[in-house]
Motif scaffolding. Sequence first.
Motif, PDB file in Angstrom:
ATOM      1  N   GLY A  53     -85.292  35.515 -73.592  1.00 37.68           N
ATOM      2  CA  GLY A  53     -84.112  36.041 -72.979  1.00 37.68           C
ATOM      3  C   GLY A  53     -83.076  36.581 -73.956  1.00 37.68           C
ATOM      4  N   LEU A  54     -83.052  36.071 -75.248  1.00 37.07           N
ATOM      5  CA  LEU A  54     -82.093  36.505 -76.031  1.00 37.07           C
ATOM      6  C   LEU A  54     -82.553  37.868 -76.712  1.00 37.07           C
ATOM      7  CD1 LEU A  54     -79.414  35.820 -77.915  1.00 37.07           C
ATOM      8  CD2 LEU A  54     -81.060  34.735 -79.691  1.00 37.07           C
ATOM      9  N   GLY A  55     -83.621  37.842 -77.118  1.00 41.03           N
ATOM     10  CA  GLY A  55     -84.290  39.037 -77.477  1.00 41.03           C
ATOM     11  C   GLY A  55     -84.311  40.470 -76.555  1.00 41.03           C
ATOM     12  N   ARG A  56     -84.209  40.142 -75.363  1.00 37.53           N
ATOM     13  CA  ARG A  56     -84.099  41.267 -74.396  1.00 37.53           C
ATOM     14  C   ARG A  56     -82.653  41.821 -74.183  1.00 37.53           C
ATOM     15  NH1 ARG A  56     -86.340  42.264 -69.996  1.00 37.53           N
ATOM     16  NH2 ARG A  56     -84.571  43.717 -69.649  1.00 37.53           N
ATOM     17  N   SER A  57     -81.644  40.634 -74.202  1.00 36.46           N
ATOM     18  CA  SER A  57     -80.275  40.897 -74.171  1.00 36.46           C
ATOM     19  C   SER A  57     -79.572  41.567 -75.175  1.00 36.46           C
ATOM     20  CB  SER A  57     -79.460  39.578 -73.921  1.00 36.46           C
ATOM     21  OG  SER A  57     -79.663  38.646 -75.003  1.00 36.46           O
ATOM     22  N   GLU A  58     -80.078  41.375 -76.404  1.00 34.99           N
ATOM     23  CA  GLU A  58     -79.763  42.203 -77.631  1.00 34.99           C
ATOM     24  C   GLU A  58     -80.369  43.557 -77.981  1.00 34.99           C
ATOM     25  OE1 GLU A  58     -80.225  39.466 -80.918  1.00 34.99           O
ATOM     26  OE2 GLU A  58     -78.441  38.019 -80.258  1.00 34.99           O
ATOM     27  N   LEU A  59     -81.499  43.891 -77.090  1.00 36.93           N
ATOM     28  CA  LEU A  59     -82.262  45.205 -77.241  1.00 36.93           C
ATOM     29  C   LEU A  59     -80.980  46.193 -77.154  1.00 36.93           C
ATOM     30  CD1 LEU A  59     -84.762  46.294 -78.186  1.00 36.93           C
ATOM     31  CD2 LEU A  59     -85.390  46.720 -75.558  1.00 36.93           C
ATOM     32  N   PRO A  60     -80.912  47.230 -78.024  1.00 37.71           N
ATOM     33  CA  PRO A  60     -79.884  48.260 -77.839  1.00 37.71           C
ATOM     34  C   PRO A  60     -79.988  49.132 -76.730  1.00 37.71           C
ATOM     35  CG  PRO A  60     -80.359  48.320 -80.192  1.00 37.71           C
ATOM     36  CD  PRO A  60     -81.526  47.304 -79.342  1.00 37.71           C
ATOM     37  N   ALA A  61     -78.992  49.446 -75.735  1.00 34.64           N
ATOM     38  CA  ALA A  61     -79.319  50.347 -74.654  1.00 34.64           C
ATOM     39  C   ALA A  61     -79.782  51.791 -75.330  1.00 34.64           C
ATOM     40  CB  ALA A  61     -78.086  50.389 -73.968  1.00 34.64           C
ATOM     41  N   PRO A  62     -80.214  52.593 -74.259  1.00 34.80           N
ATOM     42  CA  PRO A  62     -80.343  54.062 -74.590  1.00 34.80           C
ATOM     43  C   PRO A  62     -79.414  54.862 -74.604  1.00 34.80           C
ATOM     44  CG  PRO A  62     -81.149  53.616 -72.356  1.00 34.80           C
ATOM     45  CD  PRO A  62     -80.744  52.069 -73.050  1.00 34.80           C
ATOM     46  N   ASP A  63     -79.222  55.751 -75.685  1.00 37.53           N
ATOM     47  CA  ASP A  63     -78.155  56.612 -75.713  1.00 37.53           C
ATOM     48  C   ASP A  63     -78.466  57.984 -75.253  1.00 37.53           C
ATOM     49  OD1 ASP A  63     -79.850  58.084 -77.778  1.00 37.53           O
ATOM     50  OD2 ASP A  63     -79.015  56.423 -79.375  1.00 37.53           O
ATOM     51  N   LEU A  64     -77.694  58.930 -75.611  1.00 38.23           N
ATOM     52  CA  LEU A  64     -77.750  60.162 -74.860  1.00 38.23           C
ATOM     53  C   LEU A  64     -78.901  61.294 -75.262  1.00 38.23           C
ATOM     54  CD1 LEU A  64     -73.899  61.251 -74.746  1.00 38.23           C
ATOM     55  CD2 LEU A  64     -75.476  60.367 -73.090  1.00 38.23           C
ATOM     56  N   ARG A  65     -79.573  60.575 -76.317  1.00 37.08           N
ATOM     57  CA  ARG A  65     -81.046  61.342 -76.810  1.00 37.08           C
ATOM     58  C   ARG A  65     -81.993  61.074 -76.025  1.00 37.08           C
ATOM     59  NH1 ARG A  65     -80.969  58.938 -82.769  1.00 37.08           N
ATOM     60  NH2 ARG A  65     -79.927  57.468 -81.802  1.00 37.08           N
ATOM     61  N   PHE A  66     -81.916  60.151 -74.910  1.00 32.42           N
ATOM     62  CA  PHE A  66     -82.961  59.832 -74.012  1.00 32.42           C
ATOM     63  C   PHE A  66     -82.854  60.345 -72.762  1.00 32.42           C
ATOM     64  CE2 PHE A  66     -82.754  56.327 -77.062  1.00 32.42           C
ATOM     65  CZ  PHE A  66     -84.028  55.284 -76.914  1.00 32.42           C
ATOM     66  N   HIS A  67     -84.220  60.579 -72.264  1.00 28.71           N
ATOM     67  CA  HIS A  67     -84.219  61.334 -70.966  1.00 28.71           C
ATOM     68  C   HIS A  67     -85.511  60.170 -70.152  1.00 28.71           C
ATOM     69  CE1 HIS A  67     -82.262  64.970 -72.200  1.00 28.71           C
ATOM     70  NE2 HIS A  67     -83.061  64.771 -73.299  1.00 28.71           N
ATOM     71  N   GLN A  68     -85.022  59.920 -68.970  1.00 28.04           N
ATOM     72  CA  GLN A  68     -86.046  58.903 -68.335  1.00 28.04           C
ATOM     73  C   GLN A  68     -86.793  59.641 -67.287  1.00 28.04           C
ATOM     74  OE1 GLN A  68     -83.410  55.930 -67.021  1.00 28.04           O
ATOM     75  NE2 GLN A  68     -82.957  55.167 -69.101  1.00 28.04           N
ATOM     76  N   ILE A  69     -88.303  59.419 -67.459  1.00 24.19           N
ATOM     77  CA  ILE A  69     -88.856  59.870 -66.162  1.00 24.19           C
ATOM     78  C   ILE A  69     -89.254  58.443 -65.383  1.00 24.19           C
ATOM     79  CG2 ILE A  69     -91.155  61.109 -65.464  1.00 24.19           C
ATOM     80  CD1 ILE A  69     -90.683  62.712 -67.953  1.00 24.19           C
ATOM     81  N   ILE A  70     -88.934  58.436 -64.190  1.00 23.49           N
ATOM     82  CA  ILE A  70     -89.390  57.319 -63.693  1.00 23.49           C
ATOM     83  C   ILE A  70     -90.290  57.472 -62.214  1.00 23.49           C
ATOM     84  CG2 ILE A  70     -88.250  55.424 -61.857  1.00 23.49           C
ATOM     85  CD1 ILE A  70     -85.680  56.088 -63.668  1.00 23.49           C
ATOM     86  N   GLY A  71     -91.330  56.483 -62.143  1.00 23.06           N
ATOM     87  CA  GLY A  71     -92.509  56.860 -61.084  1.00 23.06           C
ATOM     88  C   GLY A  71     -91.928  56.120 -59.621  1.00 23.06           C
ATOM     89  N   LEU A  72     -92.304  56.700 -58.619  1.00 21.25           N
ATOM     90  CA  LEU A  72     -91.933  56.151 -57.229  1.00 21.25           C
ATOM     91  C   LEU A  72     -93.168  56.402 -56.304  1.00 21.25           C
ATOM     92  CD1 LEU A  72     -88.668  58.294 -56.774  1.00 21.25           C
ATOM     93  CD2 LEU A  72     -88.661  55.851 -57.324  1.00 21.25           C
ATOM     94  N   GLY A  73     -92.921  55.915 -55.046  1.00 21.15           N
ATOM     95  CA  GLY A  73     -94.004  56.042 -54.162  1.00 21.15           C
ATOM     96  C   GLY A  73     -95.256  55.140 -54.331  1.00 21.15           C
ATOM     97  N   GLU A  74     -95.186  54.391 -55.093  1.00 20.31           N
ATOM     98  CA  GLU A  74     -96.313  53.295 -55.242  1.00 20.31           C
ATOM     99  C   GLU A  74     -95.995  51.894 -54.729  1.00 20.31           C
ATOM    100  OE1 GLU A  74     -99.400  54.104 -56.113  1.00 20.31           O
ATOM    101  OE2 GLU A  74     -98.772  56.294 -56.348  1.00 20.31           O
ATOM    102  N   ASP A  75     -96.885  51.085 -53.941  1.00 21.30           N
ATOM    103  CA  ASP A  75     -96.738  49.799 -53.607  1.00 21.30           C
ATOM    104  C   ASP A  75     -96.249  48.794 -54.827  1.00 21.30           C
ATOM    105  OD1 ASP A  75     -97.049  47.010 -52.776  1.00 21.30           O
ATOM    106  OD2 ASP A  75     -98.831  47.249 -51.992  1.00 21.30           O
ATOM    107  N   THR A  76     -95.122  48.494 -54.782  1.00 18.84           N
ATOM    108  CA  THR A  76     -94.350  47.890 -55.991  1.00 18.84           C
ATOM    109  C   THR A  76     -93.728  46.736 -55.541  1.00 18.84           C
ATOM    110  OG1 THR A  76     -93.857  50.078 -56.897  1.00 18.84           O
ATOM    111  CG2 THR A  76     -92.824  48.315 -57.938  1.00 18.84           C
TER     112      THR A  76
END
Length: 846
Positions: free
Chosen positions: A267-290
């Motif tokens: 829990g501590l490790g995931r909370s301290e992981l740095p957030a993405p900055d403006l160098r990042f581009h996210q591709i996100i999947g949809l349409g599947e049983d999730t």
Amino acid sequence: MLPFDDFQVETFLRTGEHEAALRAEFGDALYEDLANLAQNAAREAPLLEARRRKVFILPGIMGSRLSAIRNGQADLVWVHPSDLATGGIAKIQWGASVAATGTILAPYLRMKLRLTLAGFDAEFLPFDWRQSPAVAGKMLIDRIRNRGLSNVSLVCHSMGGLVARQMAAEDHDRSLISRVVTIGTPNHGSYAPVQVFDLSHDMLGPLGFADLTHDQKTIVDKFLRGFPGLVEMMPDPDKRPEERYFTRNFWPNGAVPPTANSLRAAGLGRSELPAPDLRFHQIIGLGEDTVIGANKTANGFVYHRSFDGDGTVPRDLAEMGDVSRYYCEGAHGWLCNRSDVIAATIDLIGTGATHALDDTPRIRAVETVMPDVTSADLRLETLSALPPLKETDFAGAFLSGQVDIAPPMGAIISDAPATDQSAYPRAVVDAASLRWKASDAERKTVIQSQHEARPLSAETPQRIDAYTRRLLTIVDAASANGQGRKLSRELETALEGLGTGTPGAAPPTGATAAILERVIGEAEEFLSVMFIKRALVAARSVGRIVSTSTGEGFGTGFLIAPGVLMTNHHVLQNNFAASRASVQLRYELEIDSRQTTGHCFTLEPQRLFHANEHLDMSIVAVAPVSEDGVSLEDFGHLPLIGVEGKIRKGQPVNIVQHPLAGRKQVVFRESLLTALPPDNDHVAHYTGDTQPGSSGAPVFSDLWEVIALHHSGVPDQTESGHYVTVDGGIWNPSTDPEMKTVKWIANEGIRVSRLVAHLKTVADRMSRDGTPGADLVEEVLAVGRDAVHTGGFQMPPGNVRERTPTRSIASAPVAPNVGQTASITIPLRLDISFGASDSPPFSNSS
């Protein structure tokens, strides 16, 4: 399972060695595609030496091969079936000495090879996925730094995106990492780890089946729950405040959660992981049983499901930060094998933007809710799992070798294709059909304006201004007398009374509209003498794309500059396809009804090849001399004029094409430009007759300026959305996969102004990177710029002597040779004679 390392696999794909083993691992469709890509990459090796940017591909969790290190030797465990069968997973338990020694190739090799062919220096960067993403990220950034690299890009699947967040944060001056593309990354977590610890994830079935010494519960208890990388990827408590997975007493009976200390650390490790900055581009999947949520009960979890995710990561748990995001429909494990995702990734690394994917989620992919499912039901499914046969089977939904192609791929030219390559691709047709529906209101406005004899009312002031200014330019270029100069002055006067500076302003009305319509009409009439004369010239630059080895046609293309051809991406998708194709010019009916055999010019992708899947365009260099010794210069070219205003909505368009990959045909003025849909702002809709094989044809205005690149028909549909056949039935894709029986009611093309804008970025990138063909792209743009001011229409020099047909054809008597004679065959034949070969292409007076 593959007993070869990454380098060996790529080598064997090129040479054809160990084909049976590779087919068994990848499946026939993916093997064929990978083999073609690997061979093409080897063939283009000299060109690829000019590449500049390094790209590292980070696999997802369980996507890196892990080896136990003993006495300095690597003992492969993940994935080694015989080792896992004898309890080898114990060798990589938490605390053991382990190293990442390779990549599970089926989900990622296609991405790597496509990146390589796009001009990047692509390399896998495997990591120990048992580790916390922060730990793995710090190790990888040091590895890059120690190699003396800079300005690298990262392409990251799933957990790889979390690792990249730490890597980017460690690059304090941003000199090492320039861009990061994450694909299916669970930035706020996923329910997959929860299901692993709940003994209900689909990976436990094959893994438990293979391991002869441990059952599923023991595998989770002794090994998997000790991996920080897996534990940290559970849903973020801030996103799911009612679901406290990082608290030990939240877990129901029957689950095997990590220890309380492990949960606190995670829990501590995931909370301290740095957030993405403006160098990042996210591709996100949809349409599947999730799984998107869960309730704890006395008997376990009840999981809530919807299609608002990729089957592993819910959309809202993927979205993070103020960064650019793109969406596609597809399953988590095979997102990196999708053609649209690969195309978007290439765009994003190269330019930081893409049109290959939607930048907003599609409503139908996020609204549908599925019935709940319990832990008990899912556990039963894991117990009925089949034995794992491929490396990806051990990881379940985390990885997959599935791919969005059917063998053989339509754009890959083979000596004996299994399908008709002239057919419109189904995905292209589906997208065009959706855009056609969306443009219904615009089409009705255009049609109403024509019926009411108010042609300007369907246009914005800005487009009317652009159109009239374009007319003025052409009138000036064609005028050598007082009438033309008078028209020019009247046009200028009308433009002064037309307000164009207010966005959204209404079209002109009253006296201004009346003056403008009169002057436009007079200008169009003044220029109408050029219609047939220009048509004869334009048609010569259009040819059909044929297989060099078989002579079979499968598309249309046209010359856009000296030595450069344009067609569709789905006609020529890559260098390999282009290297096995030619363009056949003058494959048509002669004036005396003879069937000409045309002249075949070899395509030369080693000098220039560029393709863009979103714009469905390809450009390629053409040999300067045909197989029978005819000069390509004899066929001229059609400039790509990047300014808007070449046509008004409701005006006729003309199409020169090779329908069904047959002889050249022309559709004159029976097709109308009806819409310029704002959806992605790159297509035009028009009525008229085209057929598969017409893909890649130029669409012209009445002044024979190219306004669009034709790429798809639009099928007739029932109210329920089924495609209709020519006999009024419902189209059956299983019996007619090539859509030969479909009734086509309209067409869609890619707007030339958008193609030119794209080619400008291509030219800049090629020049910067030293890529072969930069000079030819610059020539295409220069020809178009000149045409903006001059009209850009030149008659090709002299006559082209036709070869003797290869088979006997009954011929009508040949007409006497008086000056130059040419023809275009449509429902009626037009025979036009004009002066000697050195006379101008059209008159300078009305």
